[in-house]
Design an enzyme around this catalytic site. Structure first.
Site, PDB file in Angstrom:
ATOM      1  N   LYS A   1       0.894  -1.181  -0.103  1.00 46.08           N
ATOM      2  CA  LYS A   1       0.400  -0.355   0.182  1.00 46.08           C
ATOM      3  C   LYS A   1       0.718   1.390  -0.065  1.00 46.08           C
ATOM      4  O   LYS A   1       1.720   1.088   0.930  1.00 46.08           O
ATOM      5  CB  LYS A   1      -0.959   0.459   1.017  1.00 46.08           C
ATOM      6  CG  LYS A   1      -2.466   0.835   1.576  1.00 46.08           C
ATOM      7  CD  LYS A   1      -2.936   0.061   2.080  1.00 46.08           C
ATOM      8  CE  LYS A   1      -4.077   1.196   2.929  1.00 46.08           C
ATOM      9  NZ  LYS A   1      -4.769   1.544   3.599  1.00 46.08           N
TER      10      LYS A   1
HETATM   11  C1  E4P Z   1      -8.124   2.502   3.496  1.00 45.01           C
HETATM   12  O1  E4P Z   1      -7.915   1.513   2.471  1.00 45.01           O
HETATM   13  C2  E4P Z   1      -7.877   3.283   4.873  1.00 45.01           C
HETATM   14  O2  E4P Z   1      -7.210   2.337   5.502  1.00 45.01           O
HETATM   15  C3  E4P Z   1      -9.253   3.478   5.374  1.00 45.01           C
HETATM   16  O3  E4P Z   1     -10.618   2.926   4.859  1.00 45.01           O
HETATM   17  C4  E4P Z   1      -9.585   4.632   5.883  1.00 45.01           C
HETATM   18  O4  E4P Z   1     -10.760   4.682   6.424  1.00 45.01           O
HETATM   19  P1  E4P Z   1     -11.160   5.886   7.851  1.00 45.01           P
HETATM   20  O5  E4P Z   1     -11.277   6.740   6.791  1.00 45.01           O
HETATM   21  O6  E4P Z   1     -12.169   5.241   8.254  1.00 45.01           O
HETATM   22  O7  E4P Z   1     -10.046   6.013   8.584  1.00 45.01           O
END
Ligand code: E4P
Length: 218
Positions: free
Chosen positions: A87
């Site tokens: 990622k």
């Molecule tokens: C995506 O990969 C992120 O980990 C995540 O969806 C972020 O979500 P949040 O806005 O609830 O922190």
């Protein structure tokens, strides 16, 4: 549409996996910190524990923000398990790193995407997944779902293979809208998935069926 769970909590990942509808996991540094996981060895062990629970892809985020160190970290992360997807944040060096990994056949998830232009760049660099954060856009009075529709449309125009991974999902309506708009994947909390189960007519209908059965069999 694939269902990914957005957490580093092993119990929740197991519960979602046991439900039989889980296709993968996304994590981020905040989610790892929330579970109290720190230090490279522990982080790597935790990713391995997640990979051992699920059958699908597991996104593991790099901490580095420069090209050379993103490559180093990503190349280490993929040694943990074949389910690992690297990622990478949507920044200039991140795009270079995605292109590098794509050329090497290493799968990537381009994270922190908030615009169609960013999603276009991620696809051109060869990202496996692009993660537009819909909940965080909603939080600042932009419609996160509009962005999903825009990206799905743009990718469709050119046949990009990058999968639209709707991230920052907060509840069941986000999931339903993602499916309507043609997102390839959604990632959200277990609570959002379980909320899809709920309907008062299901509960009252089941109660009546069971009561009638009991009456007829007593
Ligand atoms: C995506 O990969 C992120 O980990 C995540 O969806 C972020 O979500 P949040 O806005 O609830 O922190």
């Amino acid at each position: 549409m694939k269902f990914f769970i957005d957490t580093a909590n092993l119990a929740e990942i197991k519960e979602a996996q046991d439900l039989g509808v889980l296709d993968g996991v996304t994590t981020n540094p905040s989610l790892m910190a929330k579970e109290g996981i720190s230090g490279k060895d522990n982080v790597f062990k935790h990713y391995k524990a997640i990979c051992d629970i699920v059958t699908g892809d597991v996104s593991a985020e790099v901490i580095a923000t420069d090209f050379a160190n993103m490559i180093k970290e990503g190349e280490e992360l993929v040694t943990i398990d074949e389910k690992i997807v690297v990622k990478i944040p949507m920044i200039k060096d991140g795009i270079k790193a995605i292109k590098y990994f794509s050329d090497k056949g290493i799968r990537t998830n381009c994270t922190l995407v908030f615009s169609a232009g960013q999603a276009l760049l991620a696809a051109k660099a060869g990202a496996t997944y692009v993660s537009p954060f819909i909940g965080r856009l909603d939080d600042i009075s932009y419609d996160g779902m509009d962005l999903i529709a825009q990206i799905v449309n743009i990718y469709g125009n050119y046949g990009y293979e990058t999968q639209v991974l709707a991230a920052s999902v907060r509840g069941p309506m986000h999931i339903i809208k993602c499916a309507e708009y043609g997102a390839d994947v959604m990632t959200g909390p277990l609570s959002a998935m379980l909320a899809l189960l709920k309907h008062p007519l299901t509960d009252s209908g089941l109660e009546k069926f069971l009561a009638d059965h009991k009456k007829a069999n007593s």
